[in-house]
Scaffold this motif. Structure first.
Motif, short mmCIF file in Angstrom:
data_model
loop_
_atom_site.label_atom_id
_atom_site.label_comp_id
_atom_site.label_asym_id
_atom_site.label_seq_id
_atom_site.Cartn_x
_atom_site.Cartn_y
_atom_site.Cartn_z
N GLY A 174 0.82 -1.20 0.00
CA GLY A 174 0.00 0.00 0.00
C GLY A 174 0.85 1.24 0.00
N GLY A 175 0.33 2.26 0.63
CA GLY A 175 0.97 3.57 0.58
C GLY A 175 0.23 4.38 -0.45
N ASN A 176 0.92 4.76 -1.52
CA ASN A 176 0.24 5.48 -2.60
C ASN A 176 -0.12 4.52 -3.73
OD1 ASN A 176 2.49 5.27 -4.42
ND2 ASN A 176 3.47 6.96 -3.33
N ALA A 177 -0.80 5.04 -4.75
CA ALA A 177 -1.30 4.19 -5.83
C ALA A 177 -0.16 3.48 -6.57
CB ALA A 177 -2.14 5.02 -6.81
N LEU A 178 0.93 4.20 -6.87
CA LEU A 178 2.04 3.56 -7.57
C LEU A 178 2.63 2.43 -6.73
CD1 LEU A 178 4.09 3.23 -9.82
CD2 LEU A 178 5.39 5.15 -8.85
N ALA A 179 2.88 2.69 -5.46
CA ALA A 179 3.47 1.66 -4.60
C ALA A 179 2.55 0.45 -4.50
CB ALA A 179 3.75 2.23 -3.21
N ALA A 180 1.25 0.67 -4.36
CA ALA A 180 0.30 -0.44 -4.26
C ALA A 180 0.32 -1.29 -5.53
CB ALA A 180 -1.10 0.09 -3.98
N HIS A 181 0.38 -0.64 -6.70
CA HIS A 181 0.43 -1.39 -7.95
C HIS A 181 1.76 -2.13 -8.11
CE1 HIS A 181 -3.17 0.90 -9.11
NE2 HIS A 181 -3.38 -0.12 -9.91
N LEU A 182 2.84 -1.53 -7.65
CA LEU A 182 4.14 -2.21 -7.70
C LEU A 182 4.15 -3.43 -6.79
CD1 LEU A 182 6.47 0.92 -7.80
CD2 LEU A 182 6.09 -0.73 -9.66
N HIS A 183 3.51 -3.32 -5.62
CA HIS A 183 3.41 -4.49 -4.73
C HIS A 183 2.58 -5.58 -5.38
CE1 HIS A 183 5.58 -3.42 -1.12
NE2 HIS A 183 5.00 -2.23 -1.09
N LEU A 184 1.49 -5.22 -6.05
CA LEU A 184 0.69 -6.22 -6.76
C LEU A 184 1.53 -6.90 -7.84
CD1 LEU A 184 -1.98 -7.64 -7.38
CD2 LEU A 184 -2.56 -5.68 -8.86
N ALA A 185 2.27 -6.12 -8.61
CA ALA A 185 3.14 -6.69 -9.64
C ALA A 185 4.18 -7.62 -9.01
CB ALA A 185 3.82 -5.57 -10.43
N ARG A 186 4.70 -7.24 -7.85
CA ARG A 186 5.68 -8.08 -7.15
C ARG A 186 5.09 -9.46 -6.84
NH1 ARG A 186 5.68 -9.29 -2.08
NH2 ARG A 186 4.33 -7.56 -1.47
N THR A 187 3.84 -9.50 -6.37
CA THR A 187 3.25 -10.80 -6.02
C THR A 187 2.98 -11.63 -7.26
OG1 THR A 187 0.96 -9.98 -5.98
CG2 THR A 187 2.22 -9.85 -3.91
N VAL A 188 2.62 -11.00 -8.36
CA VAL A 188 2.43 -11.74 -9.61
C VAL A 188 3.78 -12.25 -10.12
CG1 VAL A 188 1.55 -11.65 -11.97
CG2 VAL A 188 0.31 -10.48 -10.13
N ALA A 189 4.84 -11.45 -9.96
CA ALA A 189 6.18 -11.90 -10.34
C ALA A 189 6.58 -13.13 -9.54
CB ALA A 189 7.20 -10.78 -10.15
N ARG A 190 6.27 -13.14 -8.25
CA ARG A 190 6.59 -14.31 -7.42
C ARG A 190 5.83 -15.54 -7.89
NH1 ARG A 190 11.32 -13.63 -5.08
NH2 ARG A 190 11.35 -12.14 -3.39
N ARG A 191 4.56 -15.36 -8.27
CA ARG A 191 3.78 -16.50 -8.76
C ARG A 191 4.35 -17.00 -10.09
NH1 ARG A 191 -1.16 -15.86 -11.48
NH2 ARG A 191 -1.48 -13.94 -10.29
#
Length: 190
Positions: A121-138
């Motif tokens: 979370g945090g701001n919108a960019l950070a939240a989307h980067l965290h989402l991308a991170r979890t998809v990268a892990r998958r």
């Protein structure tokens, strides 16, 4: 150059699809799952770019291009002698992984060390980067699972591993260099 003048072909209507070498496999095949998840990852990076500017947007653009390279790599099984072929298949190379490492080091140099886990979370960019991170892990888990049964370019797996680290550090940078990170408080709601 790729030319797509017809989007639907009807060739996959029975539940199979063509790999990069022309072989037909089930759409539920582990290889298709791996490169399909890389495609999903690329889409999540595209969402993050809606909130990025400057060098962050440029870096994410490079990553999106790399992810197409990675999808091309994963959709074509490794074959002996392919490097010597007249038109060798596109593969992720060590330099692409090394670029991510250098960028991680540059971004991380301006961050305070972590003293807690971070909640996405945090701001919108950070939240989307965290989402991308979890998809990268998958995507990485799926590529590793594929590699247990078929040959997979080791640099492709290394790229996914490093990319998830890159996305984590980039999310911290997006959160005002970590100042706006949302920290986990163990047991806070007991």
């Amino acid at each position: 150059m790729v030319v797509l003048n017809r989007i639907y072909t009807r060739t996959g209507d029975a539940g199979d699809t063509a790999l990069g070498n022309g072989a037909r496999v089930s759409k539920a095949d582990a290889r298709v799952d791996a490169y399909g998840t890389v495609d999903e990852l690329n889409s999540t990076v595209g969402l993050a770019r809606l909130h990025a500017t400057g060098e962050m947007d440029s870096a994410l653009s490079r990553i999106q291009n790399d992810l197409f390279d990675l999808g091309a790599d994963l959709c074509r099984p490794l074959a002996e002698g392919e490097a010597e072929a007249e038109h060798p298949p596109l593969r992720i190379i060590a330099a692409q992984v090394e670029r991510l490492e250098a960028e991680i080091d540059t971004m991380n140099a301006g961050l305070e060390p972590l003293r807690s886990f971070i909640l996405p979370g945090g701001n919108a960019l950070a939240a989307h980067l965290h989402l991308a991170r979890t998809v990268a892990r998958r995507a990485e888990r799926l590529a590793v699972a594929l590699a247990r049964h078929e040959a997979v370019n080791a640099e492709a797996i290394r790229y996914l591993n490093r990319l998830s680290d890159w996305l984590f550090v980039a999310a911290r940078v997006a959160n005002d260099n970590g100042r706006d990170d949302v920290l986990w408080v163990p047991g806070a709601n007991r």
